[in-house]
Design an enzyme around this catalytic site. Sequence first.
Site, PDB file in Angstrom:
ATOM      1  CD  GLU A 127      -2.709   1.209   2.661  1.00  0.00           C
ATOM      2  OE1 GLU A 127      -2.963   0.248   3.106  1.00  0.00           O
ATOM      3  OE2 GLU A 127      -2.765   2.411   3.282  1.00  0.00           O
ATOM      4  CD  GLU A 132      -3.249   7.376   6.142  1.00  0.00           C
ATOM      5  OE1 GLU A 132      -4.297   6.854   6.343  1.00  0.00           O
ATOM      6  OE2 GLU A 132      -2.236   7.163   5.952  1.00  0.00           O
TER       7      GLU A 132
END
Length: 286
Positions: free
Chosen positions: A107, A112
């Site tokens: 990932e 974020e």
Amino acid sequence: MYQGVDFLNEWDFFTGADPTHGSVNYQSKKNAMDKGLAFVQDDGTTFLAVDDKNTLPVGAKRDSIRITTKKKYNGGLFIADFFAMPHGCSVWPAYWSVGPDWPHSGEIDIIEGVHNQETNQYTLHTSSGCTLSFGSVRLADDTQVLGKECASSANSNAGCAFRDEDTRSYGKGFNLLAGGVFAHLWNNDGIKVWHFARGEIPDDVNQKQPNPSSWGEPVAFWSSTACNIDTHFHDHSLIIDTTLCGDFGTATYPSSGCPGTCAQAVSDPNNFKFAKWKLNYIAVYN
């Protein structure tokens, strides 16, 4: 290149339960468009929004969007131009990519953050055998290493990460300048990330002839010397989503400076005035 209606037609709208346990109801394409949560402006900007109209009972889930590319990727240069990203109490937005059978195919988190945090975080999650190393590559001055162990599991999910100290990289500070570009290069050498504020986007990027060797120091770099990129990262889909509270948001809420509880924040539509992605384009170069 994905632009305008491409985000609606060439990406799938995820409608399952949020894997990160967020307080959201992810909407289908039809429902998202009918509710005004996904649409393309006349100028070609694509909006993906969280519902900001309905007051909900505390503990209820709020309508939101998560889209995933139909196409899978095994490397390349990815350039994402955003005019705005979501932020606010309980809000947890992300622009990322992931392969099948998490975390064994890896990932890559490019954008974020949570609540009203001021700067962006870049993270890798992998199976065992990967650590963060940037070798002899010089990184941008406003970069801080957060963790070096990339291996992740349901019980230990921090990953190996860098924090961007530039307040133009996330949330309100990003949006005030009409956003900018995040570029990441995924190849045999490793994974590098650059962030360019709106007024500092290189000409070669604007001209759709990107030349990463001319961009200077990346803000994040994971070297293949400490992580076999080919074996740990493959068959990735790009994802853009906004969840609320969830694993990250709930845990960090008490220290966020936001009032009440995370569930109370979700119930109040006023918290989602700025919980909107405004997308210019995402281009992928092989």
